[in-house]
Design an enzyme around this catalytic site. Sequence first.
Site, short mmCIF file in Angstrom:
data_model
loop_
_atom_site.label_atom_id
_atom_site.label_comp_id
_atom_site.label_asym_id
_atom_site.label_seq_id
_atom_site.Cartn_x
_atom_site.Cartn_y
_atom_site.Cartn_z
N ASP A 114 0.81 -1.22 0.00
CA ASP A 114 0.00 0.00 0.00
C ASP A 114 0.84 1.27 0.00
O ASP A 114 2.00 1.25 0.43
CB ASP A 114 -0.89 0.04 1.25
CG ASP A 114 -2.03 -0.94 1.19
OD1 ASP A 114 -2.05 -1.80 0.28
OD2 ASP A 114 -2.90 -0.89 2.08
N HIS A 133 3.74 -2.43 3.04
CA HIS A 133 3.79 -1.04 2.58
C HIS A 133 5.12 -0.79 1.86
O HIS A 133 6.17 -1.26 2.31
CB HIS A 133 3.66 -0.07 3.75
CG HIS A 133 2.34 -0.17 4.47
ND1 HIS A 133 2.10 -1.10 5.45
CD2 HIS A 133 1.19 0.55 4.33
CE1 HIS A 133 0.86 -0.96 5.89
NE2 HIS A 133 0.29 0.03 5.23
#
Length: 273
Positions: A81, A226
Amino acid sequence: MSEGARGWSRRDVLRRSALLVGGVAVGVGASEGWRSTHRRLPLAGGPASATLGNGRGVGSGELAVIWSVPTGQRLVALTFDDGPAPQWTPMVLDALAQHQVPATFFLVGAQAKRHADVVRGRLGGHEVGNHSWQHRDLAQMDAAEVYDDLSRSHDAITDATGSAPQLVRPPYGHLGGAVLHAAARLNYRLVLWSLQMVEREFPDDPAGHARRITTEVRPGTIVLGHDVGDHRRLVALRGLPDMIIGLRERGFTFVTVSALLAAGVRPTPAPTR
């Protein structure tokens, strides 16, 4: 439970009590009926509502929320993300390319527009999803705002990568009715996760973090990582090769989220009576 915990005012309770006559409650819709303070919320519109009123289409008319995928195959989907960004995204792409692992990147639209050069030509075999325009909490916005936000991000991601996202993941995993409504209008599939990388538990120990994730993956797991953020998240990214090797030793195959969904087994519906 106290009246306050229920969201009722003292006046609500008194009015409700007055309607109970001989053990029969008068309907809420009656002209003199009890009105909860919740009636002050909008029926259509606002962050909580999943409707805009009559005559508003919502894509296919339904929306599933996906945390993991039921499957008998040893499949796992890695997701990343908040990118792209020049600091970390190339590191992730290099590791995935070295080990020939596909992944799904939930991109922030503004980031994709600003750093299109980071991902251009490097996403072959990978998948992109929509992670909002600027990583605002969509669950605090009304349906029109969410739709505009996701639409703007959709266009930026498509322009930057050459692929139109078909998945959405709201920032922080926060859901509101407006988020569901906007996602359905855009014909997205809404994807969360079932296992999150826990970098803060393994400071300066990439191998330890990799072992933790490797141990907890199950068939159909969607893993959240991430490729942008606090430097402590580098623990997970530096351990990514060990994580890949460890999961392959356990017999797992890496797939994109959409490929995982395609391989899923639909649950058998309960028999009707």
